[in-house]
Design a protein around this motif. Structure first.
Motif, PDB file in Angstrom:
ATOM      1  N   THR A  19       0.839  -1.199   0.000  1.00  0.00           N
ATOM      2  CA  THR A  19       0.000   0.000   0.000  1.00  0.00           C
ATOM      3  C   THR A  19       0.873   1.246   0.000  1.00  0.00           C
ATOM      4  O   THR A  19       1.855   1.324   0.741  1.00  0.00           O
ATOM      5  N   CYS A  20       0.496   2.232  -0.788  1.00  0.00           N
ATOM      6  CA  CYS A  20       1.153   3.539  -0.784  1.00  0.00           C
ATOM      7  C   CYS A  20       0.588   4.335   0.381  1.00  0.00           C
ATOM      8  O   CYS A  20      -0.632   4.473   0.514  1.00  0.00           O
ATOM      9  N   LEU A  21       1.449   4.864   1.236  1.00  0.00           N
ATOM     10  CA  LEU A  21       0.983   5.619   2.391  1.00  0.00           C
ATOM     11  C   LEU A  21       0.493   7.015   2.036  1.00  0.00           C
ATOM     12  O   LEU A  21      -0.201   7.641   2.816  1.00  0.00           O
ATOM     13  N   VAL A  22       0.834   7.511   0.858  1.00  0.00           N
ATOM     14  CA  VAL A  22       0.428   8.855   0.456  1.00  0.00           C
ATOM     15  C   VAL A  22      -0.974   8.846  -0.155  1.00  0.00           C
ATOM     16  O   VAL A  22      -1.871   9.547   0.300  1.00  0.00           O
ATOM     17  N   ILE A  42       6.093   3.060   0.024  1.00  0.00           N
ATOM     18  CA  ILE A  42       5.293   1.862  -0.216  1.00  0.00           C
ATOM     19  C   ILE A  42       5.581   0.875   0.922  1.00  0.00           C
ATOM     20  O   ILE A  42       6.739   0.574   1.198  1.00  0.00           O
ATOM     21  N   ARG A  43       4.547   0.400   1.577  1.00  0.00           N
ATOM     22  CA  ARG A  43       4.717  -0.525   2.707  1.00  0.00           C
ATOM     23  C   ARG A  43       3.889  -1.780   2.504  1.00  0.00           C
ATOM     24  O   ARG A  43       2.887  -1.774   1.810  1.00  0.00           O
ATOM     25  N   ARG A  44       4.303  -2.850   3.172  1.00  0.00           N
ATOM     26  CA  ARG A  44       3.492  -4.069   3.179  1.00  0.00           C
ATOM     27  C   ARG A  44       2.205  -3.782   3.934  1.00  0.00           C
ATOM     28  O   ARG A  44       2.231  -3.181   4.997  1.00  0.00           O
ATOM     29  N   THR A  45       1.100  -4.236   3.396  1.00  0.00           N
ATOM     30  CA  THR A  45      -0.204  -3.960   3.999  1.00  0.00           C
ATOM     31  C   THR A  45      -0.314  -4.567   5.393  1.00  0.00           C
ATOM     32  O   THR A  45      -0.860  -3.940   6.294  1.00  0.00           O
ATOM     33  N   LYS A  46       0.262  -5.738   5.608  1.00  0.00           N
ATOM     34  CA  LYS A  46       0.142  -6.368   6.918  1.00  0.00           C
ATOM     35  C   LYS A  46       0.910  -5.614   8.002  1.00  0.00           C
ATOM     36  O   LYS A  46       0.635  -5.748   9.173  1.00  0.00           O
ATOM     37  N   TRP A  47       1.888  -4.755   7.624  1.00  0.00           N
ATOM     38  CA  TRP A  47       2.625  -3.948   8.586  1.00  0.00           C
ATOM     39  C   TRP A  47       1.805  -2.740   9.044  1.00  0.00           C
ATOM     40  O   TRP A  47       2.129  -2.137  10.060  1.00  0.00           O
ATOM     41  N   LEU A  48       0.781  -2.371   8.294  1.00  0.00           N
ATOM     42  CA  LEU A  48       0.003  -1.172   8.579  1.00  0.00           C
ATOM     43  C   LEU A  48      -1.123  -1.414   9.586  1.00  0.00           C
ATOM     44  O   LEU A  48      -1.731  -0.459  10.052  1.00  0.00           O
TER      45      LEU A  48
END
Length: 49
Positions: A19-22, A42-48
């Protein structure tokens, strides 16, 4: 990043893993920069969660 980081474990969702955090766009592959807005966060969705 390890050798098996992109291998899904049983029961893990295969799509939209990043997922893009912006702009909050979701992708099934990891991009260096977001193809939608150009951001570099860009981060892994499960980390969010």
């Amino acid at each position: 990043m390890g050798l098996f980081d992109n291998v899904a474990s049983p029961g893990e969702e295969q799509s939209r893993r990043y997922t893009c955090l912006v702009c909050r766009a979701s992708f099934d592959v990891q991009y260096h920069s977001c193809p939608d807005c150009g951001a570099y966060d860009i981060r892994r969705t499960k980390w969010l969660t």
